[in-house]
Design a protein around this motif. Structure first.
Motif, PDB file in Angstrom:
ATOM      1  N   ALA A  56       0.818  -1.207   0.000  1.00 41.02           N
ATOM      2  CA  ALA A  56       0.000   0.000   0.000  1.00 41.02           C
ATOM      3  C   ALA A  56       0.851   1.256   0.000  1.00 41.02           C
ATOM      4  CB  ALA A  56      -0.915   0.007   1.230  1.00 41.02           C
ATOM      5  N   ARG A  57       2.094   1.129   0.461  1.00 41.08           N
ATOM      6  CA  ARG A  57       2.950   2.300   0.638  1.00 41.08           C
ATOM      7  C   ARG A  57       4.407   1.949   0.398  1.00 41.08           C
ATOM      8  NH1 ARG A  57       3.995   4.017   6.722  1.00 41.08           N
ATOM      9  NH2 ARG A  57       5.352   2.193   6.550  1.00 41.08           N
ATOM     10  N   ILE A  58       5.135   2.937  -0.123  1.00 42.82           N
ATOM     11  CA  ILE A  58       6.594   2.901  -0.068  1.00 42.82           C
ATOM     12  C   ILE A  58       6.994   4.003   0.909  1.00 42.82           C
ATOM     13  CG2 ILE A  58       8.750   3.203  -1.307  1.00 42.82           C
ATOM     14  CD1 ILE A  58       7.369   2.276  -3.828  1.00 42.82           C
ATOM     15  N   GLU A  59       7.760   3.643   1.912  1.00 38.90           N
ATOM     16  CA  GLU A  59       8.177   4.621   2.905  1.00 38.90           C
ATOM     17  C   GLU A  59       9.073   5.670   2.260  1.00 38.90           C
ATOM     18  OE1 GLU A  59      11.274   1.528   2.530  1.00 38.90           O
ATOM     19  OE2 GLU A  59       9.076   1.485   2.785  1.00 38.90           O
ATOM     20  N   PRO A  60       9.214   6.857   2.865  1.00 34.40           N
ATOM     21  CA  PRO A  60      10.136   7.863   2.323  1.00 34.40           C
ATOM     22  C   PRO A  60      11.509   7.244   2.078  1.00 34.40           C
ATOM     23  CG  PRO A  60       8.845   8.809   4.099  1.00 34.40           C
ATOM     24  CD  PRO A  60       8.528   7.340   4.082  1.00 34.40           C
ATOM     25  N   SER A  61      12.028   7.418   0.870  1.00 36.51           N
ATOM     26  CA  SER A  61      13.275   6.746   0.509  1.00 36.51           C
ATOM     27  C   SER A  61      14.129   7.643  -0.367  1.00 36.51           C
ATOM     28  CB  SER A  61      12.979   5.440  -0.233  1.00 36.51           C
ATOM     29  OG  SER A  61      12.399   5.707  -1.498  1.00 36.51           O
ATOM     30  N   ARG A  62      15.412   7.350  -0.398  1.00 39.80           N
ATOM     31  CA  ARG A  62      16.343   8.108  -1.226  1.00 39.80           C
ATOM     32  C   ARG A  62      16.023   7.912  -2.706  1.00 39.80           C
ATOM     33  NH1 ARG A  62      22.389   7.761   0.585  1.00 39.80           N
ATOM     34  NH2 ARG A  62      21.474   9.154   2.134  1.00 39.80           N
ATOM     35  N   ALA A  63      15.593   6.717  -3.079  1.00 38.33           N
ATOM     36  CA  ALA A  63      15.321   6.424  -4.485  1.00 38.33           C
ATOM     37  C   ALA A  63      14.201   7.291  -5.046  1.00 38.33           C
ATOM     38  CB  ALA A  63      14.972   4.945  -4.649  1.00 38.33           C
ATOM     39  N   LEU A  64      13.208   7.608  -4.198  1.00 38.13           N
ATOM     40  CA  LEU A  64      12.038   8.338  -4.679  1.00 38.13           C
ATOM     41  C   LEU A  64      12.019   9.803  -4.263  1.00 38.13           C
ATOM     42  CD1 LEU A  64       9.617   5.406  -4.052  1.00 38.13           C
ATOM     43  CD2 LEU A  64       9.973   6.476  -6.265  1.00 38.13           C
ATOM     44  N   ALA A  65      12.963  10.217  -3.432  1.00 39.72           N
ATOM     45  CA  ALA A  65      13.013  11.605  -2.977  1.00 39.72           C
ATOM     46  C   ALA A  65      13.084  12.614  -4.122  1.00 39.72           C
ATOM     47  CB  ALA A  65      14.185  11.814  -2.020  1.00 39.72           C
ATOM     48  N   PRO A  66      13.869  12.368  -5.182  1.00 40.63           N
ATOM     49  CA  PRO A  66      13.908  13.355  -6.277  1.00 40.63           C
ATOM     50  C   PRO A  66      12.550  13.555  -6.954  1.00 40.63           C
ATOM     51  CG  PRO A  66      15.795  11.889  -6.404  1.00 40.63           C
ATOM     52  CD  PRO A  66      14.871  11.303  -5.377  1.00 40.63           C
ATOM     53  N   PHE A  67      11.760  12.491  -7.041  1.00 39.95           N
ATOM     54  CA  PHE A  67      10.438  12.621  -7.656  1.00 39.95           C
ATOM     55  C   PHE A  67       9.513  13.462  -6.778  1.00 39.95           C
ATOM     56  CE2 PHE A  67      12.043   8.595  -9.426  1.00 39.95           C
ATOM     57  CZ  PHE A  67      11.889   8.835 -10.786  1.00 39.95           C
ATOM     58  N   VAL A  68       9.546  13.218  -5.466  1.00 40.11           N
ATOM     59  CA  VAL A  68       8.689  13.979  -4.547  1.00 40.11           C
ATOM     60  C   VAL A  68       9.043  15.457  -4.602  1.00 40.11           C
ATOM     61  CG1 VAL A  68       7.962  14.263  -2.148  1.00 40.11           C
ATOM     62  CG2 VAL A  68       8.413  11.969  -3.042  1.00 40.11           C
ATOM     63  N   ALA A  69      10.330  15.764  -4.590  1.00 39.94           N
ATOM     64  CA  ALA A  69      10.762  17.168  -4.611  1.00 39.94           C
ATOM     65  C   ALA A  69      10.413  17.837  -5.934  1.00 39.94           C
ATOM     66  CB  ALA A  69      12.268  17.248  -4.358  1.00 39.94           C
ATOM     67  N   ALA A  70      10.698  17.163  -7.045  1.00 40.79           N
ATOM     68  CA  ALA A  70      10.445  17.768  -8.358  1.00 40.79           C
ATOM     69  C   ALA A  70       8.958  17.943  -8.620  1.00 40.79           C
ATOM     70  CB  ALA A  70      11.076  16.907  -9.453  1.00 40.79           C
ATOM     71  N   ALA A  71       8.155  16.953  -8.261  1.00 33.93           N
ATOM     72  CA  ALA A  71       6.716  17.067  -8.479  1.00 33.93           C
ATOM     73  C   ALA A  71       6.108  18.140  -7.595  1.00 33.93           C
ATOM     74  CB  ALA A  71       6.036  15.722  -8.216  1.00 33.93           C
ATOM     75  N   GLY A  72       6.580  18.227  -6.340  1.00 28.00           N
ATOM     76  CA  GLY A  72       6.076  19.250  -5.431  1.00 28.00           C
ATOM     77  C   GLY A  72       6.360  20.645  -5.924  1.00 28.00           C
ATOM     78  N   THR A  73       7.544  20.847  -6.496  1.00 26.72           N
ATOM     79  CA  THR A  73       7.882  22.149  -7.065  1.00 26.72           C
ATOM     80  C   THR A  73       7.152  22.367  -8.385  1.00 26.72           C
ATOM     81  OG1 THR A  73      10.075  22.052  -6.051  1.00 26.72           O
ATOM     82  CG2 THR A  73       9.793  23.605  -7.859  1.00 26.72           C
ATOM     83  N   GLY A  74       7.034  21.300  -9.168  1.00 24.99           N
ATOM     84  CA  GLY A  74       6.471  21.427 -10.512  1.00 24.99           C
ATOM     85  C   GLY A  74       4.997  21.774 -10.568  1.00 24.99           C
ATOM     86  N   VAL A  75       4.214  21.433  -9.533  1.00 25.51           N
ATOM     87  CA  VAL A  75       2.786  21.751  -9.593  1.00 25.51           C
ATOM     88  C   VAL A  75       2.547  23.258  -9.576  1.00 25.51           C
ATOM     89  CG1 VAL A  75       1.970  19.584  -8.609  1.00 25.51           C
ATOM     90  CG2 VAL A  75       2.559  21.476  -7.086  1.00 25.51           C
ATOM     91  N   SER A  76       3.545  24.018  -9.101  1.00 24.37           N
ATOM     92  CA  SER A  76       3.419  25.476  -9.109  1.00 24.37           C
ATOM     93  C   SER A  76       3.899  26.082 -10.427  1.00 24.37           C
ATOM     94  CB  SER A  76       4.228  26.088  -7.952  1.00 24.37           C
ATOM     95  OG  SER A  76       3.771  25.609  -6.708  1.00 24.37           O
ATOM     96  N   ALA A  77       4.653  25.301 -11.181  1.00 26.30           N
ATOM     97  CA  ALA A  77       5.170  25.774 -12.469  1.00 26.30           C
ATOM     98  C   ALA A  77       5.142  24.612 -13.457  1.00 26.30           C
ATOM     99  CB  ALA A  77       6.589  26.312 -12.315  1.00 26.30           C
ATOM    100  N   PRO A  78       3.932  24.130 -13.818  1.00 27.66           N
ATOM    101  CA  PRO A  78       3.809  22.897 -14.606  1.00 27.66           C
ATOM    102  C   PRO A  78       4.474  22.942 -15.964  1.00 27.66           C
ATOM    103  CG  PRO A  78       1.713  24.079 -14.507  1.00 27.66           C
ATOM    104  CD  PRO A  78       2.633  24.739 -13.538  1.00 27.66           C
ATOM    105  N   PHE A  79       4.674  24.123 -16.540  1.00 26.91           N
ATOM    106  CA  PHE A  79       5.266  24.182 -17.868  1.00 26.91           C
ATOM    107  C   PHE A  79       6.778  24.015 -17.831  1.00 26.91           C
ATOM    108  CE2 PHE A  79       1.296  26.661 -18.180  1.00 26.91           C
ATOM    109  CZ  PHE A  79       0.646  25.874 -19.118  1.00 26.91           C
ATOM    110  N   GLY A  80       7.354  23.971 -16.619  1.00 25.97           N
ATOM    111  CA  GLY A  80       8.788  23.766 -16.509  1.00 25.97           C
ATOM    112  C   GLY A  80       9.159  22.325 -16.237  1.00 25.97           C
ATOM    113  N   VAL A  81       8.180  21.425 -16.273  1.00 28.71           N
ATOM    114  CA  VAL A  81       8.411  20.028 -15.930  1.00 28.71           C
ATOM    115  C   VAL A  81       8.068  19.141 -17.129  1.00 28.71           C
ATOM    116  CG1 VAL A  81       7.718  18.131 -14.427  1.00 28.71           C
ATOM    117  CG2 VAL A  81       7.882  20.446 -13.512  1.00 28.71           C
ATOM    118  N   ALA A  82       8.933  18.171 -17.403  1.00 31.21           N
ATOM    119  CA  ALA A  82       8.643  17.174 -18.444  1.00 31.21           C
ATOM    120  C   ALA A  82       7.829  16.058 -17.788  1.00 31.21           C
ATOM    121  CB  ALA A  82       9.933  16.642 -19.037  1.00 31.21           C
ATOM    122  N   TRP A  83       6.522  16.296 -17.644  1.00 33.67           N
ATOM    123  CA  TRP A  83       5.681  15.364 -16.910  1.00 33.67           C
ATOM    124  C   TRP A  83       5.627  13.994 -17.565  1.00 33.67           C
ATOM    125  CZ3 TRP A  83       4.520  16.431 -12.121  1.00 33.67           C
ATOM    126  CH2 TRP A  83       4.374  17.761 -11.705  1.00 33.67           C
TER     127      TRP A  83
END
Length: 300
Positions: free
Chosen positions: A134-161
């Motif tokens: 049901a969950r993947i705990e906070p991890s180094r492997a997925l941290a870049p995705f969490v950070a980039a997506a969190g920033t990208g929702v405020s500037a969606p045109f700057g992200v290669a979704w």
């Protein structure tokens, strides 16, 4: 407070002001052939009744702010910032906020035929396409995705979704396949009072990550001995308190590097790091690039 968390706090304040019923609000950020990305902001709280829903597609949701309890056929888990919520197409699920109001997730949904092909290409062809957890705990492997997506929702045109949707699914499939099924399905059985203490402590960390947050002080805040606090926190969140604090600080730093022109040393100190060298090492270990290089990606 990071902008993505601040938006959630403002939504909760509006709900309280208007005496409105809590509800999830979904905004489509991007879509393509077989996938969709949504910014999901939920204002439900302890007084709102949880109700059963159904995933109409495979779901990988990155928790950006807040906390909630998630239940699906694959298990039950506490979702905190940095965690990844997983859902199989056609699977029933329930989200609850017994201990804390509000959450914000960036949810990636994949149509079954698209995900099944991707699942096979990623090396999961030996079994049917599905998530065993049901969950993947906070991890180094997925941290870049969490950070980039969190920033990208405020500037969606700057992200290669489209690229992120593909890379995220591959990373999740390979991560899950590397976890024995007995571990993937393990459900932390915690008393309600213990879970409430963990949620409250996690919220305290989220709101003041730059504070002195050693295990002794966190345990005192939770009203537990350091030994019992350490065990309880890790069972509930999947990570140690130190790992949780570090990843909160690094996510906030990453968002500031992308959004603001502040000096890197100021970002490091404001986010709770003792000096620039420690910040540089921790940031590179988590995101694979230096803080300067990470900022450069968002300023192209």
């Amino acid at each position: 407070m990071a902008k993505i968390a601040l938006d959630l706090e403002r939504a909760l304040a509006r709900r309280a002001r208007d005496a409105a019923v809590g509800a999830p609000e979904r905004r489509i950020v991007a879509r393509g052939r077989g996938w969709t990305v949504s910014d999901v902001l939920c204002t439900c709280g302890p007084g709102d009744r949880a109700f059963e829903e159904r995933h109409d597609a495979f779901c990988i949701a990155l928790v950006a702010a807040g906390a909630f309890e998630y239940r699906s056929d694959a298990g039950r888990a506490l979702m905190t910032p940095g965690a990844v919520m997983l859902g199989n197409a056609g699977e029933c699920f329930e989200c609850g906020h017994r201990h804390r109001a509000g959450d914000r997730c960036i949810a990636f949904h994949y149509r079954p035929e698209y995900f099944e092909r991707l699942f096979a290409d990623a090396g999961g062809a030996c079994r049917a396409a599905s998530f065993a957890a049901a969950r993947i705990e906070p991890s180094r492997a997925l941290a870049p995705f969490v950070a980039a997506a969190g920033t990208g929702v405020s500037a969606p045109f700057g992200v290669a979704w489209d690229e992120m949707a593909l890379a995220l699914a591959v990373c999740v499939v390979q991560h899950i396949d590397g976890v024995p099924s007995s571990d993937a399905k393990r459900v932390p059985c915690l008393p309600r009072a213990a879970l409430a203490r963990v949620v409250d402590t996690a919220r305290w960390i989220d709101e003041a990550p730059d504070a002195d947050l050693g295990v002794q002080r966190l345990a005192e805040h939770a009203g537990l001995s350091p030994y019992h606090f350490l065990r309880t926190f890790e069972r509930a969140t999947g990570v140690t308190p130190h790992q949780y604090v570090l990843r909160v600080r690094l996510r906030i730093a990453a968002q500031r590097l992308a959004d603001a022109p502040d000096k890197i040393v100021d970002v490091a100190l404001d986010c709770g790091f003792a000096d620039l060298s420690n910040f540089n090492r921790a940031f590179r270990a988590e995101f694979g690039v230096t803080p300067r290089a990470y900022r450069g990606r968002w300023q192209l």
